[in-house]
Write an enzyme that holds these catalytic residues in place. Structure first.
Site, PDB file in Angstrom:
ATOM      1  CG  ASN A  10      -2.727  -3.092 -17.042  1.00  0.00           C
ATOM      2  OD1 ASN A  10      -3.444  -3.447 -17.972  1.00  0.00           O
ATOM      3  ND2 ASN A  10      -3.142  -3.143 -15.790  1.00  0.00           N
ATOM      4  CG  HIS A  11      -4.232   0.559 -14.970  1.00  0.00           C
ATOM      5  ND1 HIS A  11      -5.309   0.493 -15.825  1.00  0.00           N
ATOM      6  CD2 HIS A  11      -4.434  -0.411 -14.037  1.00  0.00           C
ATOM      7  CE1 HIS A  11      -6.130  -0.459 -15.426  1.00  0.00           C
ATOM      8  NE2 HIS A  11      -5.625  -1.018 -14.347  1.00  0.00           N
ATOM      9  CB  CYS A  42     -10.803  -1.985  -9.767  1.00  0.00           C
ATOM     10  SG  CYS A  42     -11.073  -1.011 -11.259  1.00  0.00           S
ATOM     11  CB  ALA A 109       5.177   0.535 -17.623  1.00  0.00           C
ATOM     12  CE  LYS A 131      -1.099  -7.629 -11.287  1.00  0.00           C
ATOM     13  NZ  LYS A 131      -1.192  -6.314 -10.626  1.00  0.00           N
ATOM     14  CE1 TYR A 187      -5.574  -0.159   0.868  1.00  0.00           C
ATOM     15  CE2 TYR A 187      -5.858  -2.291   1.946  1.00  0.00           C
ATOM     16  CZ  TYR A 187      -5.384  -1.535   0.891  1.00  0.00           C
ATOM     17  OH  TYR A 187      -4.717  -2.142  -0.125  1.00  0.00           O
ATOM     18  CG  PHE A 424     -27.955  24.025   4.057  1.00  0.00           C
ATOM     19  CD1 PHE A 424     -28.290  22.691   4.270  1.00  0.00           C
ATOM     20  CD2 PHE A 424     -28.949  24.984   4.203  1.00  0.00           C
ATOM     21  CE1 PHE A 424     -29.580  22.321   4.628  1.00  0.00           C
ATOM     22  CE2 PHE A 424     -30.253  24.630   4.567  1.00  0.00           C
ATOM     23  CZ  PHE A 424     -30.574  23.298   4.783  1.00  0.00           C
TER      24      PHE A 424
END
Length: 446
Positions: A10-11, A42, A109, A131, A187, A424
């Protein structure tokens, strides 16, 4: 020639395989028990909630891409055992046959597995895990085939929050249950997470917080949830209570982190000099905390795969560590964070202070939509080194968190940030914007 076997694609595995295949002269064999690779989980809630209308775009790599570069790829093939002394893996292939394959270097992995509540009723129909691609497809198919009206989501983390929004977008009656008193624990501090809670409640999502699920009710199909404080009717239960490392292979041979993940060094090497571990099955170095940690994020997985790929091919590089940066957008309300919240720092035993600041993104004279941005910077009391940041807004201020991630990595202090040269232009920000003004306010506090 180095003979390399990689378990999982996977990733982390995708990044690692691509890196290895960029080097000439190696033999790479990949085994993965799934039927696909590189699924961007995600985006699963976006697909379920019909914000995107098909799941094919959630894959960014095909198995045949590896094959074209010379790798041997075996999908729907499960590694049953690893003999680390003989350097041999035993694999059940897609056709059911069992073979042995030898390696010079092994890369684990294997990813993570969803946490499963240890309660009665988990085997009832319409109790769903989320999942894999197949999990999302099953949920979508069931919603199309059945007139489900009430859905319960278990878990108030990122995935649970995103799924609650997805089901509400489908006009379902949604109840989210979590045993914690606040959503997004670990979080965000409550001053930020409670803002998201209010946004979701305004869209009709029901929250049941501070209650522990005891049983899923029903005969053959789910009909409800029983907690320690009440009963909640539903037609479907979706479990999103987090993940744990999939690290059963070599459990008696390789050293482990405290949650069972493979313990690796900054080269992704395990306690076995011929075995690397990457992604969600391994620990990672956390710069905010200054220690090893377990942070299961796709970005971390990709970096670990790149590092292992180079090292296994003879190029020694180390991880710079991570900050655990992440973000969430629900109904256009955005939360982003990196490093530690105040609550996380206290749990870690680190004495911190923090500063809050709120202002509009652009000058008041700009005749445009100009939402406010709320920022919290967390820093150690002893040396004023920044260890965390959180932001909330309807404006897309997400790029700001990249600067704070680097600030944590490089141990930038509040004083240094207050004098940082930030441009700015009224189309973008204010001359004294919320970033430097927050840091300056912290200096005034002493």
């Amino acid at each position: 020639m180095t003979k390399i076997i990689q378990i999982g694609a996977n990733h982390a595995g995708t990044a690692c395989a691509n890196t290895i295949l960029s080097y000439p002269g190696n033999e790479l064999t990949i085994y993965d028990r799934n039927s696909n690779i590189s699924f961007l989980g995600c985006g699963m809630a976006l697909w379920i909630g019909e914000q995107i209308h098909e799941g094919s775009g959630l894959f960014y790599q095909k198995p045949e891409d590896f094959a074209k570069k010379g790798a041997k790829v075996h999908l729907e093939s499960e590694v049953l055992d690893v003999d680390f002394d003989k350097k041999v893996v035993t694999v059940r292939l897609q056709d059911g046959s069992v073979v042995e394959d030898s390696y010079d270097k092994l890369i684990l992995a294997t990813g993570s597995l969803p946490n499963t509540p240890r309660i009665n009723g988990m085997d009832l129909e319409n109790v769903q895990m989320v999942k894999l691609y197949q999990n999302a497809q099953e949920v979508i198919d069931k919603l199309k085939e059945n007139d489900f009206k009430r859905i319960v989501v278990l878990g108030g983390g990122y995935i649970g929050i995103e799924l609650a929004e997805a089901f509400e977008r489908l006009k379902k009656e949604v109840t989210l249950i979590d045993m914690e008193e606040h959503i997004l624990n670990g979080y965000f501090d409550t001053e930020f997470s409670d803002g998201m809670l209010d946004v979701m409640k305004s869209h009709g999502i029901n929250f049941v917080l501070g209650e522990k699920v005891q049983e899923i009710l029903g005969d053959s199909k789910v009909t409800g949830i029983r907690t320690d404080k009440g009963v909640y009717d539903c037609d479907m239960v979706v479990c999103a209570i987090g993940f744990h490392p999939n690290a059963e292979l070599g459990k008696d041979h390789l050293e482990r982190y405290r949650n069972g993940a493979y313990l690796v060094n900054k080269n992704q090497l395990t306690s076995d000099p011929n075995v690397y571990a990457i992604g969600d099955c391994a620990n990672i170095f956390d710069n905010a905390r200054g220690r090893e940690n377990y942070i299961a994020l796709a970005t971390n997985a990709v970096r670990s795969g790149l590092i292992a790929g180079h090292n296994v091919c003879g190029t020694a590089i180390e991880t710079a560590g991570v900050q655990g940066s992440s973000a969430l957008m629900i109904y256009d309300h955005k939360l982003v964070c990196t490093g530690m919240s105040v609550a996380a720092a206290k749990k870690e035993g680190i004495d911190v202070d923090y500063v809050d600041f709120e202002d509009t993104q652009k000058p008041a004279f700009m005749e445009v939509d100009n939402p406010k941005v709320k920022i919290r910077i967390v820093y150690r009391k002893e040396d004023q080194v920044i260890v965390g940041c959180q932001l909330a807004s309807n404006y897309d201020m997400s790029a700001t968190i990249h600067m704070f991630s680097l600030a944590i990595q490089k141990k930038v202090t509040i004083a240094e940030l207050a004098l940082c040269d930030i441009f700015f232009m009224p189309h973008f920000n204010q001359p004294y914007n919320y970033i430097t003004m927050a840091a300056y306010t912290a200096l005034l506090k002493g």
